[in-house]
Design an enzyme around this catalytic site. Sequence first.
Site, short mmCIF file in Angstrom:
data_model
loop_
_atom_site.label_atom_id
_atom_site.label_comp_id
_atom_site.label_asym_id
_atom_site.label_seq_id
_atom_site.Cartn_x
_atom_site.Cartn_y
_atom_site.Cartn_z
N HIS A 126 0.87 -1.18 0.00
CA HIS A 126 0.00 0.00 0.00
C HIS A 126 0.91 1.23 0.00
O HIS A 126 2.01 1.20 0.56
CB HIS A 126 -0.83 -0.06 1.28
CG HIS A 126 -1.91 0.96 1.39
ND1 HIS A 126 -1.67 2.27 1.75
CD2 HIS A 126 -3.25 0.87 1.20
CE1 HIS A 126 -2.82 2.93 1.78
NE2 HIS A 126 -3.79 2.10 1.44
N ASP A 203 3.23 -4.40 7.86
CA ASP A 203 1.98 -3.64 7.78
C ASP A 203 0.84 -4.64 7.98
O ASP A 203 0.52 -5.43 7.10
CB ASP A 203 1.92 -2.98 6.40
CG ASP A 203 0.57 -2.31 6.14
OD1 ASP A 203 -0.32 -2.40 7.01
OD2 ASP A 203 0.41 -1.71 5.06
N GLN A 206 -4.41 -5.11 7.02
CA GLN A 206 -5.43 -6.06 6.52
C GLN A 206 -5.31 -7.42 7.19
O GLN A 206 -6.05 -8.34 6.84
CB GLN A 206 -5.29 -6.24 4.99
CG GLN A 206 -5.50 -4.98 4.19
CD GLN A 206 -6.93 -4.45 4.23
OE1 GLN A 206 -7.86 -5.15 4.64
NE2 GLN A 206 -7.10 -3.19 3.85
N LYS A 229 -10.40 -0.57 10.59
CA LYS A 229 -10.63 -1.71 9.69
C LYS A 229 -10.98 -2.96 10.49
O LYS A 229 -11.11 -4.04 9.94
CB LYS A 229 -9.40 -1.98 8.85
CG LYS A 229 -9.09 -0.86 7.86
CD LYS A 229 -7.87 -1.19 7.03
CE LYS A 229 -7.27 -0.01 6.35
NZ LYS A 229 -7.99 0.44 5.17
N CYS A 370 -4.61 2.48 -3.74
CA CYS A 370 -3.34 2.96 -3.14
C CYS A 370 -2.24 1.92 -3.33
O CYS A 370 -1.43 1.69 -2.43
CB CYS A 370 -3.50 3.28 -1.66
SG CYS A 370 -4.66 4.60 -1.35
N1 PMP Z 1 -1.84 -0.79 4.60
C1 PMP Z 1 -2.79 -1.51 4.03
C2 PMP Z 1 -2.46 -2.90 3.55
C3 PMP Z 1 -4.07 -0.98 3.87
O1 PMP Z 1 -5.02 -1.70 3.30
C4 PMP Z 1 -4.33 0.31 4.34
C5 PMP Z 1 -5.70 0.95 4.18
N2 PMP Z 1 -6.30 0.76 2.96
C6 PMP Z 1 -3.30 1.01 4.94
C7 PMP Z 1 -2.08 0.44 5.06
C8 PMP Z 1 -3.49 2.41 5.44
O2 PMP Z 1 -4.41 2.43 6.47
P1 PMP Z 1 -4.86 3.83 7.08
O3 PMP Z 1 -5.41 4.62 5.96
O4 PMP Z 1 -5.87 3.46 8.10
O5 PMP Z 1 -3.63 4.45 7.65
#
Ligand code: PMP
Length: 606
Positions: A126, A203, A206, A229, A370
């Site tokens: 991401h 990270d 998910q 999430k 993203c």
């Molecule tokens: N890493 C992953 C794998 C994500 O899916 C996301 C959110 N789509 C993020 C990071 C970023 O999360 P946040 O916008 O809550 O900081």
Amino acid sequence: MTQRPFDVEAIRRDFPILSRSVRGRALVYLDSAATSQKPRQVLDAVRRYDEEANANAHRGVHALAEEATRLYEDARERVARFVGARDAREVVFVRNATEGVNLVAHAWGDANVREGDEVLVTVMEHHSNLVPWHLLARRTGARIRAVPVRDDGRLDLDAFRAMLSPRVRLVAVTHVSNVLATINPVADLARAAHEAGARILVDGAQAVPHLPVDLGSAGADFYVFSGHKMLGPMGIGVVVVARERHDEMLPFLGGGEMIREVEVDSSSYADPPWRFEAGTPNVEGAVGLAAAVDYLSALGMEAVAAHTRRLGARAREVLREVPGVRLFGPDPGVDSSGSVVSFTLDGVHPHDVAQVLDRFGVAIRAGHHCAQPLMRRFEVPATARASFYLYNTDDEVDFLARCLVEATREFAPARAGWEGPADGPLARFAPPTHTPPALPDPVLRDSAGDGESDREVILDHYLHPSGQDPVDGAQVEWWGRNPLCGDEVVVRTRLDGERIAGLQVLGRGCSVSVASGSILASELKGRTVVEAVRLLRGLKAMLRGEPLPGDLDLGDLTALRGLKDLPVRVKCALLPWTTFEEGMERAGVIEDAHGAESREATHGHA
Ligand code: PMP
């Protein structure tokens, strides 16, 4: 904690939002990977905190402040237990996963990464696990290298091992891909990284919502995730920092809470985790997150994971039945959580897929998620993505597939994009084949009205676009791209004095950007440049919901009026027009009428 049986219907009753309707239909929420919904238990915990215990934690000696502090620190303990952190002092509260990565990039990265060092990322990250490392590389002169992703959506582990070297200071890898659902073997990656002398950040944005996570055995130095999430509130996230790393880090943000002693010209710092939590913390967020953790624990993460995996498997099975569907990533199993399914539908742009589904009350995501490097890896500008969680049902998954059939029937006659210039940015896309549209089953259509007739105008332009014929002697040629979805357009203009004598608009994109390009070609041909600028201003005003100048007739552009409430689609509608405008500006034909909208797109010579 008392265990609760996994009963989806009972679970759904805990989520008030799931009983609302959308566009006259029951909401089918398949976008939990973007943010999940909240059960009453979380909503009540936050409300109770606000009604009964709100005060600034850590600061007061009065009863409420002590209670707020106790609740905040108790939330830290519960979150630590949930992810198997060895010590609650490893849990640092932040706003979200993104802030967690940025904290590590500054607090650890600035102190430990030097010019010539390497940060190893992967192609499936991401952006929030890429951009902070890009910024660190700019500050330090370090180099970013990316582990490739295989065709099946798994990481290339041989390449990973080959890329490890004494130069690698940090490995930054996602636990579960937000596009492919791939589960990466983080314990193995951590072991290999440590053997090579590197640290590892994982990270878990998910992963924590969908899998039992045990940080004791995962071996990550840094592990980040977001509360929103995993049934918790927005604005609270976590970075778990292994205690061995505490002394290797500088503070991140400076201010109250994170200090021990402050002089006017110097300060000393509190111990972690408080050292990394400058300013008033999000106590209600932490309280809500703790309630979310309790909710998930009562069901058991094994049961939550099994349910999501089953839905993911079913989704892939039924989507395979839909003609023209291409699925990305591995099938659910040991190395896929099944929590998301990304797909494309042949001849139907992901934005159009999402919009058709929205008409039926189904919420999914469309775009690059993203994860632009991953989109490039699979040579798609965007995908559609449905994501599943503990409150989703088999019926919802089946309904998704049924709505996709409708989307195909509506848009598929247009199959694929438009022919582009032989060597330009559109060269790799096939020419369109135009056959008459088959309109969807009346059962699934909106009630008649402006929306319906506007949609028919858009669809007609999409399927039979004007402006396809070459223009000889075009003096102005400009290219535009919407980075959000990868839509591209080339506008060629031939001028005869003040008059627009010929226009060619070649594009590849969703129905809205293609239709808008077609309208541009048909409306502007034969007009003067001044009239073209008036129309463009009128279009922008209409899309902002502002009144039009009295006598201005926007013609078929009026069909785009419904987009004013959909900011993402406004950019689609404006793309051909801002590309035309910028080309004319650069050619000196018009003065800078350049609006903010066009600056959000990327333009250049075709
Ligand atoms: N890493 C992953 C794998 C994500 O899916 C996301 C959110 N789509 C993020 C990071 C970023 O999360 P946040 O916008 O809550 O900081």
